[in-house]
Design a protein around this motif. Sequence first.
Motif, PDB file in Angstrom:
ATOM      1  N   ARG A  47       0.818  -1.033   0.010  1.00 22.88           N
ATOM      2  CA  ARG A  47      -0.186  -0.005   0.020  1.00 22.88           C
ATOM      3  C   ARG A  47       0.845   1.389  -0.007  1.00 22.88           C
ATOM      4  O   ARG A  47       0.837   2.192  -0.657  1.00 22.88           O
ATOM      5  CB  ARG A  47      -0.672   0.192   1.396  1.00 22.88           C
ATOM      6  N   ASN A  48       1.808   1.192   1.027  1.00 25.88           N
ATOM      7  CA  ASN A  48       2.640   2.452   0.856  1.00 25.88           C
ATOM      8  C   ASN A  48       3.545   2.728  -0.518  1.00 25.88           C
ATOM      9  O   ASN A  48       3.789   3.800  -0.769  1.00 25.88           O
ATOM     10  CB  ASN A  48       3.775   2.325   1.869  1.00 25.88           C
ATOM     11  N   LYS A  51       0.973   4.080  -3.011  1.00 24.11           N
ATOM     12  CA  LYS A  51       0.669   5.444  -2.578  1.00 24.11           C
ATOM     13  C   LYS A  51       1.705   6.422  -2.827  1.00 24.11           C
ATOM     14  O   LYS A  51       1.723   7.450  -3.180  1.00 24.11           O
ATOM     15  CB  LYS A  51       0.262   5.497  -1.048  1.00 24.11           C
ATOM     16  N   GLY A  53       3.461   6.378  -5.657  1.00 27.81           N
ATOM     17  CA  GLY A  53       3.366   6.850  -6.856  1.00 27.81           C
ATOM     18  C   GLY A  53       4.633   6.093  -7.798  1.00 27.81           C
ATOM     19  O   GLY A  53       4.790   6.326  -8.742  1.00 27.81           O
ATOM     20  N   CYS A 108      -0.218   2.485 -11.103  1.00 26.91           N
ATOM     21  CA  CYS A 108      -0.716   2.920  -9.690  1.00 26.91           C
ATOM     22  C   CYS A 108      -2.039   2.880  -9.366  1.00 26.91           C
ATOM     23  O   CYS A 108      -2.710   2.331  -8.367  1.00 26.91           O
ATOM     24  CB  CYS A 108      -0.149   4.188  -9.292  1.00 26.91           C
ATOM     25  N   ALA A 112      -3.592   0.216  -6.552  1.00 23.01           N
ATOM     26  CA  ALA A 112      -4.560   0.664  -5.698  1.00 23.01           C
ATOM     27  C   ALA A 112      -6.003  -0.230  -5.511  1.00 23.01           C
ATOM     28  O   ALA A 112      -6.222  -0.558  -4.613  1.00 23.01           O
ATOM     29  CB  ALA A 112      -4.970   2.168  -5.520  1.00 23.01           C
ATOM     30  N   THR A 116      -6.956  -2.795  -2.572  1.00 24.95           N
ATOM     31  CA  THR A 116      -8.168  -2.606  -1.832  1.00 24.95           C
ATOM     32  C   THR A 116      -9.001  -4.029  -1.924  1.00 24.95           C
ATOM     33  O   THR A 116      -9.693  -4.406  -1.075  1.00 24.95           O
ATOM     34  CB  THR A 116      -9.000  -1.568  -2.699  1.00 24.95           C
TER      35      THR A 116
END
Length: 130
Positions: A47-48, A51, A53, A108, A112, A116
């Motif tokens: 996730r990091n 995020k 990018g 990205c 994401a 999720t």
Amino acid sequence: MRYLVCLVVGAVIGGLFAMTLANALQRRNAWPRALMNVMQHELGDARNAAKGGTCPSPVLQRASEHLRLLAGDLEPALLATGSRDRVLSQYMRDFGKVVTAWEPGADCLRQAEALTTITNACEACHRDYR
């Protein structure tokens, strides 16, 4: 005085026995807890990275490989040998499918969405079995 000494010695021995029993019971669940902690760590790293990018990245590739590997260990870790739980097995199959469908080389936005979906698969099982 003799009764007081016997009471103190009995309390100390009882306390030691209780601590030994608590440690033994805690170690019984070490593998499932460790598996869940590693999965949580890998998902957090992914996730990091998404995020941040930098998609695709080696972090996402590594997390994908690890989660696919760990998905195969869920059933032996969570179910006793020879036991069967239809609902839990379905959750584990769903998680395996979601992780297998994840493409760590995608952009990205797709990362994401995939992360999720993986998080939702985890939470679906945790709602019933935590």
